[in-house]
Scaffold this active site. Structure first.
Site, PDB file in Angstrom:
ATOM      1  N   GLU A 429      33.202  36.409  32.433  1.00 16.63           N
ATOM      2  CA  GLU A 429      34.326  36.196  32.296  1.00 16.63           C
ATOM      3  C   GLU A 429      34.995  34.640  32.435  1.00 16.63           C
ATOM      4  O   GLU A 429      34.999  34.544  34.065  1.00 16.63           O
ATOM      5  CB  GLU A 429      35.813  37.245  32.536  1.00 16.63           C
ATOM      6  CG  GLU A 429      36.884  36.832  32.913  1.00 16.63           C
ATOM      7  CD  GLU A 429      38.231  37.343  30.930  1.00 16.63           C
ATOM      8  OE1 GLU A 429      36.974  37.336  30.533  1.00 16.63           O
ATOM      9  OE2 GLU A 429      38.739  36.494  31.066  1.00 16.63           O
ATOM     10  N   ASP A 502      34.716  39.868  38.185  1.00 20.13           N
ATOM     11  CA  ASP A 502      35.190  39.544  39.515  1.00 20.13           C
ATOM     12  C   ASP A 502      35.570  41.235  40.345  1.00 20.13           C
ATOM     13  O   ASP A 502      35.897  41.464  39.127  1.00 20.13           O
ATOM     14  CB  ASP A 502      36.707  38.938  39.367  1.00 20.13           C
ATOM     15  CG  ASP A 502      36.742  36.963  39.817  1.00 20.13           C
ATOM     16  OD1 ASP A 502      35.321  36.793  39.639  1.00 20.13           O
ATOM     17  OD2 ASP A 502      37.600  36.672  39.046  1.00 20.13           O
ATOM     18  N   ASP A 504      38.662  41.946  41.362  1.00 21.65           N
ATOM     19  CA  ASP A 504      39.476  42.402  41.736  1.00 21.65           C
ATOM     20  C   ASP A 504      40.192  42.881  39.930  1.00 21.65           C
ATOM     21  O   ASP A 504      39.095  44.019  39.543  1.00 21.65           O
ATOM     22  CB  ASP A 504      40.463  41.455  41.800  1.00 21.65           C
ATOM     23  CG  ASP A 504      39.960  40.311  40.763  1.00 21.65           C
ATOM     24  OD1 ASP A 504      39.568  40.405  39.370  1.00 21.65           O
ATOM     25  OD2 ASP A 504      40.668  38.626  40.749  1.00 21.65           O
ATOM     26  N   ASP A 506      41.913  41.597  37.224  1.00 18.93           N
ATOM     27  CA  ASP A 506      41.569  41.571  36.093  1.00 18.93           C
ATOM     28  C   ASP A 506      39.576  41.510  35.378  1.00 18.93           C
ATOM     29  O   ASP A 506      39.678  41.855  34.470  1.00 18.93           O
ATOM     30  CB  ASP A 506      41.993  40.018  36.228  1.00 18.93           C
ATOM     31  CG  ASP A 506      43.652  39.878  36.222  1.00 18.93           C
ATOM     32  OD1 ASP A 506      43.871  40.575  35.968  1.00 18.93           O
ATOM     33  OD2 ASP A 506      43.138  39.025  36.702  1.00 18.93           O
TER      34      ASP A 506
END
Ligand code: 28F
Length: 640
Positions: A429, A502, A504, A506
């Site tokens: 991404e 990632d 996290d 998102d």
């Protein structure tokens, strides 16, 4: 003379017995498929199948399965109890024959005794052969009996323990560590399995107990509604088009069929088929019969009541199955299992049985429930229009790609290797991570596809939207295997498809969306183990010239302990995203096959996977909240 004959046949059969079970220990895979975790779980299944047979014979309605702390398992039923009298042919107690002679059920029970049967229908003797020990207790005719075996060999003669006012069989066994690669039972997959069993055998109470955790876990699985409850369970987090599942049953010449079906407002088709309680994941004649019949019945009804007008085209199979949750369960005397994994039903007579039962009874249901019929058919017609739109979109993409010099997406940095089994694609991404990945990779066998644009939530979209989505189209063309019914795994261009995002919120969102997409439109990709999740580190610890990476906090602590480093002497960097790593670091920690960890995405149980994706990506807010709260709890527990 008679005695002599008996004892000599006893000897012969004993020799046969030993050779038989020795063969099982030599080649366990031939009898239980594999010695992996799957084979291990199959042992329990074989024993439970015997209890289910008792339930089908009408002698048993309670089955208890206990996973003990030492990873042994006890299965107990309240059936008739395995016969203990001397077996006329073998001259030893029948219970001993059942446990020490290969294929005892089929050979000595007249063949037709079992209908529930395990995948390989081999039964208790195979489980016994592959167990460090097995102990069987039987209550019948007012007494309790017990016998013990070790690695398939009888170690105690059948003992009569005393009076007993119950009836039934209790089998305890410990899988042999010399045979199995993995000895730990997975409670969740067992729960899914035996819940399915409880749905398929209505009225049977199955209790599953896990004694390993500090606080023992107990699940009671009991569904008076049978497969109707199953379909309600499948749809429980979805909006349904009609309140009650449609239930159809019928039988002929010793075979029977039961069907439950209910439409929901998603675009997903979920049909589970079974033959003699065995999941037929490759389908077969019962499924074909069902599909043919519902298409015909719905078209006939739509024509009769002018819902489809004269010039309208007929509804196709996929139109009448959009949003359909259904369970088809057939029982038959001599099932023929075919296909690669022996999970496809081959009996041709079942096809016509299912077809005629559905033709007649579904038509009756539609006539009797005009409002429901109207709702269902309107939905089928919407699906038909969407399919037409999708076809146009597809033709457009085909034409477009014919115009371009190459059909591969422009953003793809492909690898030079052409053999798909050696190739990997990283789906990344965003821009910066994509950049370092491109620089850091080994371009011989690693391709990088950065993702751009707005992601589509496939859970709320039909296939035509997927073909129009700028973010998903490059994934489809890069993988090269198409989607939906046209998905063809032999065309797959990379055998490892690695999602790199990632660590996290998102990142987790994009992972879920991509996994949902693969699950809904390229399921074999997951089923055949091609999908992976990259594990980028969260921390970098530097002391002097040495760098070490940690994937989580626990590992971080471990590093300090093992290296005897003091926190104060180190620099700890916490990565917020992949973008913070340079290309060398990304290669070293996340992409180099020698040093990276990647997680393989595995699909143990399609029913719960479907539910999880519906919960995470669907319309209903409440179940999502519940799911998240529940999982938040697990996370806290882990941290404590
Ligand atoms: C925990 C596992 O294995 N239960 C079983 C029975 C009951 C009968 C039976 C089994 C006879 C000749 C094969 C009883 N009464 N639970 C179990 N319960 N097997 S296994 O018969 C075995 C056949 O060889 C049983 C009357 N008929 C059958």
């Amino acid at each position: 003379m008679e005695n002599m004959k008996l004892s000599s046949s006893y000897d012969e059969s004993q020799i046969q017995v030993l050779e038989g079970l020795e063969a099982v220990r030599k080649r366990p895979g031939m009898y239980i498929g594999s010695t992996s975790s799957r084979g291990l779980h199959h042992l329990v299944y074989e024993i439970v199948a015997n209890s289910i047979d008792e339930a089908l014979a009408g002698r048993c309605d309670e089955i208890e399965i206990i996973i003990r702390k030492d990873n042994s398992v006890s299965v107990q039923d309240n059936g008739g109890g395995i016969p203990v009298g001397i077996h006329p042919k073998m001259g030893i107690p029948t219970i001993e024959v059942v446990h020490t002679v290969l294929h005892a059920g089929g050979k000595f029970g007249g063949g037709a005794y079992t209908v529930s049967g395990g995948l390989h229908g081999v039964g208790a003797s195979v489980v016994n052969a592959l167990s460090e020990y097995m102990e069987v207790e039987v209550c019948r005719d007012g007494y309790m009996y017990r016998q013990r075996y070790e690695r398939g060999k009888t170690v105690t003669p059948l003992e009569m323990l005393g009076p007993c006012d119950r009836k039934g069989t209790k089998t305890t066994f410990k899988p042999d560590g010399e045979i199995f690669e993995d000895l730990v039972f997975d409670f969740d997959s067992m729960l899914a399995r035996y819940r399915e069993m409880a749905f398929l055998n209505k009225g049977v109470k199955i209790r599953l107990i896990d004694e390993r955790p500090e606080e023992r876990v107990e699940k009671n699985l009991h569904y008076e509604g049978g497969i109707v409850s199953f379909v309600e369970y499948m749809n429980k987090n979805k909006e349904v088009l009609h309140q009650k599942p449609i239930y159809i049953e019928g039988s002929k010449d010793g075979s029977s069929v039961e069907i439950a079906m209910q439409y929901n407002d998603t675009y997903v088709e979920n049909i589970y088929s079974y033959a003699n309680n065995i999941a037929t994941t490759e389908g077969g004649t019962h499924l074909t019969g069902f599909k043919t019949a519902i298409t015909k019945v719905l078209n006939d009804y739509a024509r009769k009541y002018n819902i489809l007008k004269e010039n309208d085209k007929n509804l196709m199979g996929e139109d009448v199955r959009e949003g359909l949750a259904a369970v088809i369960s057939v029982k038959l005397e001599e099932p023929q299992f075919e296909g690669q994994t022996k999970a496809k039903l081959g009996n041709s007579e079942i096809r016509s049985l299912v077809e005629s039962v559905v033709n007649e009874k579904l038509a009756d249901f539609l006539e009797e429930n005009p409002l429901i019929s109207k709702t269902i058919l309107e939905r089928c017609i919407t699906a038909q229009r969407a399919r037409e739109a999708a076809r146009k979109a597809r033709e457009l993409t085909r034409r477009k790609s014919a115009l371009e010099s190459t059909s591969l997406p422009g953003k793809l940095a492909d690898c030079s290797e052409k053999d798909p089994s050696l190739c990997e694609i990283y789906i990344v991404e965003g821009d910066s991570a994509g950049g370092s990945a491109k620089q850091g990779r080994d371009r011989r066998f690693q391709a990088i596809l950065p993702l751009w644009g707005k992601m589509l939530n496939v859970e709320k979209a039909r296939i035509d939207k997927v073909f129009n989505n700028d973010k998903l189209m490059p994934v489809i063309t890069a993988l090269g295997a198409n989607i939906g019914d046209d998905f063809d795994i032999t065309k797959l261009r990379y055998h490892k498809v690695i999602i790199m995002a990632d660590a996290d919120v998102d990142g987790s969102h994009i992972r879920t969306l991509l996994l949902t997409f693969f699950f809904r439109y390229m399921r074999p990709l997951i089923e055949e183990g091609h999908v992976y999740i990259a594990q980028p580190p969260l921390f970098k610890v530097t002391k002097g010239k040495e760098d070490v990476y940690a994937f989580n906090e626990k590992e971080l602590e471990k590093i300090f302990k093992e290296k005897n480093w003091k926190k104060e002497e180190c620099v700890i960097q916490r990565y917020k995203g992949l973008g913070e790593m340079n290309s060398e670091q990304l290669w070293e920690t996340t992409m180099n096959p020698e040093t990276r960890t990647i997680l393989k995405v595995e699909l143990e149980d399609a029913v719960s996977a479907d539910q999880i994706f519906t919960i995470l990506m669907g319309d209903k807010v409440e179940p999502r909240k519940d799911f998240i709260t529940e999982h938040a709890k697990t996370v806290t527990n882990l941290d404590v």
